[in-house]
Design a protein around this motif. Structure first.
Motif: not given
Length: 90
Positions: A30-35, A75-80, A6-15
């Protein structure tokens, strides 16, 4: 999308590039995952080829300021973000 509450959504974005849309200013992180190398447009703090690595740099807290913004990831990033932000492929 990998998680929705209800408060957030998380996406994994890669290239990939994504378009963000919202009716008003909304927070995001944005959180690098892994870089990753990250570029952005339409955010409070524009990112210009920011290089980030998991466990070396904490997440980048930011906000979508306009009704539309863009994030480009190499690379890879988690978008919150708030569920008020619509995320689509760019």
């Amino acid at each position: 999308m990998i998680l929705l509450t209800a408060r957030e959504q998380v996406f994994y974005l890669e290239n990939q590039t994504v378009i963000l849309q919202a009716e008003s200013s909304q927070p995001l992180a944005l959180l690098a995952f892994p870089e990753a190398e990250i570029k952005s447009r339409g955010l409070q703090y524009e990112l210009c080829s920011l290089k980030s690595e998991f466990a070396r740099q904490e997440s980048v807290s930011n906000a979508l300021l306009a009704k539309e913004g863009k994030i480009e990831v190499k690379g890879g990033v988690l978008l919150l973000s708030s569920p008020a932000i619509h995320v689509s492929a760019g």
